[in-house]
Design an enzyme around this catalytic site. Structure first.
Site, PDB file in Angstrom:
ATOM      1  N   ASP A  19     -31.922 -35.792  17.554  1.00  0.00           N
ATOM      2  CA  ASP A  19     -33.190 -36.302  18.084  1.00  0.00           C
ATOM      3  C   ASP A  19     -34.168 -36.605  16.937  1.00  0.00           C
ATOM      4  O   ASP A  19     -34.766 -37.687  16.886  1.00  0.00           O
ATOM      5  CB  ASP A  19     -33.762 -35.237  19.034  1.00  0.00           C
ATOM      6  CG  ASP A  19     -35.110 -35.606  19.595  1.00  0.00           C
ATOM      7  OD1 ASP A  19     -35.154 -36.493  20.460  1.00  0.00           O
ATOM      8  OD2 ASP A  19     -36.118 -35.003  19.176  1.00  0.00           O
ATOM      9  N   GLY A  62     -43.379 -38.236  20.773  1.00  0.00           N
ATOM     10  CA  GLY A  62     -43.939 -38.153  22.130  1.00  0.00           C
ATOM     11  C   GLY A  62     -45.369 -38.624  22.253  1.00  0.00           C
ATOM     12  O   GLY A  62     -45.666 -39.804  22.092  1.00  0.00           O
ATOM     13  N   LYS A  91     -35.860 -40.334  15.512  1.00  0.00           N
ATOM     14  CA  LYS A  91     -37.302 -40.538  15.319  1.00  0.00           C
ATOM     15  C   LYS A  91     -37.610 -40.877  13.866  1.00  0.00           C
ATOM     16  O   LYS A  91     -38.469 -41.716  13.569  1.00  0.00           O
ATOM     17  CB  LYS A  91     -38.060 -39.289  15.768  1.00  0.00           C
ATOM     18  CG  LYS A  91     -37.938 -39.040  17.276  1.00  0.00           C
ATOM     19  CD  LYS A  91     -38.418 -37.649  17.650  1.00  0.00           C
ATOM     20  CE  LYS A  91     -38.278 -37.391  19.144  1.00  0.00           C
ATOM     21  NZ  LYS A  91     -38.502 -35.986  19.516  1.00  0.00           N
TER      22      LYS A  91
HETATM   23  N1  HSE Z   1     -36.097 -32.866  22.969  1.00  0.00           N
HETATM   24  C1  HSE Z   1     -37.200 -33.317  22.193  1.00  0.00           C
HETATM   25  C2  HSE Z   1     -37.897 -32.160  21.549  1.00  0.00           C
HETATM   26  C3  HSE Z   1     -38.224 -34.075  22.971  1.00  0.00           C
HETATM   27  O1  HSE Z   1     -37.470 -31.015  21.693  1.00  0.00           O
HETATM   28  O2  HSE Z   1     -38.881 -32.390  20.864  1.00  0.00           O
HETATM   29  C4  HSE Z   1     -37.796 -35.475  23.278  1.00  0.00           C
HETATM   30  O3  HSE Z   1     -37.502 -36.184  22.110  1.00  0.00           O
END
Ligand code: HSE
Length: 440
Positions: free
Chosen positions: A201, A134, A205
């Site tokens: 997720d 982020g 990344k």
């Molecule tokens: N859902 C992700 C998180 C944020 O909880 O960090 C977006 O990648």
């Protein structure tokens, strides 16, 4: 100076934040940099999203084609996520000579090679700072600031939802299901929490950061993935007594044998900087052979933190565009240069918690099963809690291969005295993270 026009597709949490940041910084960009950045159009499914961030009238559209086909728009900002129509948006934007800025980790984790190739052929850029951790500007650092290094290790808390859940479980001694339900109620976790709690997720990344760091292609499917559903309050308490904290880490290492790329709950020493990262915060620890250890900390999600990273990418493109220059074309996408090691090839110590019948002789076959798999035990702790005539026994192993641990787990599961292999958690050998750093 010429005006640089952007079009934002997706005006939700992040897209709305981008529109607001660009608007609120507009005069400063003009005064300090001579850059006139204008949100020419925004696209969302309903007008309320546009009104919420000041995009109304002709500037608002419900059709993304109006943005990718607008000859005045220089930069398309895609913030809708998912594979479709995001893929079609990129293809059309590139074909029309437009740069794309995105936070779409799921799409890039799997298809960045093809999409970056299309951008390169079209002479434009595909930028994705917001797609990994982020608001933390780690992509920029890896692509530029660390160029004097060979990157050796990336180890990160790259998912805020799971870090929030684990932090609360650690602080309160609560169980996963209770904290997840509360996190959903408070808006920290999605109604369908799969992408976060099962590690999808973080795997996307990890793939993106490993590719950029090691100059080779690592896709999401190359990343071994295990989530946090099995972590219990008991595991966390035992880990703490042993001096460890449990974190969901994305780890990528550039070893002489190949690339390690994995996401799983990891026991790290409670004294390590990553262990102190709590709540929904993210942190990315990067080791370069020249710089040694570094760590980047910040918000990995949320409207303004993610928008902050998106605007950084927009600005990098706007600088040359506003001078009437063409930004450099996308760099050549990395090929699959280095092998990605399958998890079976790796080794570490393990924490193994078993539910064992509290009976004479129940432990002997368990110890034998470890020995038969070639695994040496360094510690055994029987926990006092006993329910249904069974108790938890925790084994800490010496370093063992993943393949041997898999064999041991199968043998333990089959033993009549073993009610359950409640959890197997990797204990990270953090000394390996800095192997290869130059001596000063
Ligand atoms: N859902 C992700 C998180 C944020 O909880 O960090 C977006 O990648």
């Amino acid at each position: 100076m010429r005006t640089v026009n952007i079009g934002i597709i997706g005006l939700g949490t992040v897209g709305g934040g981008v529109a607001r940041l660009v608007l609120s910084h507009h005069d400063d960009y003009v005064a300090s940099y001579g850059i006139d950045l204008n949100v020419k159009r925004g696209c969302a499914l309903d007008t309320a999203a546009g009104e919420a961030c000041g995009i109304t009238g002709d500037a608002f559209t419900t059709d993304w084609r109006d943005i990718v086909n607008d000859p005045d728009i220089d930069i398309v900002v895609e913030l809708i996520g998912g594979e479709h129509p995001a893929t079609e948006i990129y293809e059309a934007a590139f074909a029309n000579g437009k740069h794309v800025v995105t936070a779409n980790k799921a799409l890039l984790g799997r298809h960045v090679e093809r999409l970056a190739g299309l951008a390169r052929e079209a002479g434009v850029q595909l930028r994705c700072e917001a797609a990994a951790a982020g608001g933390i500007p780690v992509v920029e650092a890896l692509e530029h600031s660390f160029m004097g290094n060979r990157i050796l290790t990336i180890a990160g808390i790259m998912n805020g939802t799971t870090n929030y859940i684990l932090s609360r479980m650690t602080a309160e001694g609560s169980n996963f299901a209770d904290v997840l339900a509360d996190a959903q109620r408070l808006g920290y976790a999605e109604a369908d929490p799969t992408a976060d709690v099962d590690g999808f997720d973080a795997a996307s990344k990890t793939a993106i950061l490993a590719s950029i760091s090691f100059h080779t292609r690592v896709t999401t499917d190359d990343v071994y993935q295990q989530g946090i559903r099995k972590i219990s309050a008991e595991d966390i308490a035992v880990a703490r007594e042993l001096g460890y904290t449990i974190k969901l880490l994305g780890i990528a290492r550039n070893t002489p044998e190949g690339v390690e790329a994995r996401v799983h709950p990891t026991m790290i020493p409670s004294t390590h900087q990553l262990a102190a990262v709590s709540g929904a915060m993210n942190a990315v620890y990067v080791v370069g052979d020249a710089v040694g250890e570094t760590m980047f900390y910040g918000a990995g999600a949320g409207s303004f933190p993610t928008a902050s990273a998106v605007v950084g990418d927009i600005f990098a493109l706007a600088e040359p565009l506003s001078r009437g220059e063409k930004p450099l074309a996308e760099a050549k996408p990395y090929d699959h240069v280095l092998p990605v090691l399958p998890i079976e090839k790796l080794s570490n110590s393990f924490y193994v918690r078993l539910r064992i019948a509290d009976e004479v002789g129940a432990l002997a076959p368990v110890v034998a099963a470890f020995a038969e798999a070639g695994i040496s035990i360094s510690q055994i702790n029987q926990l006092e809690t006993e329910t249904d005539g069974a108790c938890s026994v925790v084994f800490i192993t010496h370093e063992a291969s993943e393949a041997d641990m898999e064999k041991a787990e199968a043998a333990l599961t089959a033993l009549p005295g073993v009610r359950e292999v409640a959890n197997v958690i990797r204990i990270e050998n953090i000394a390996r993270w800095t192997e290869g750093v130059f001596a000063n």
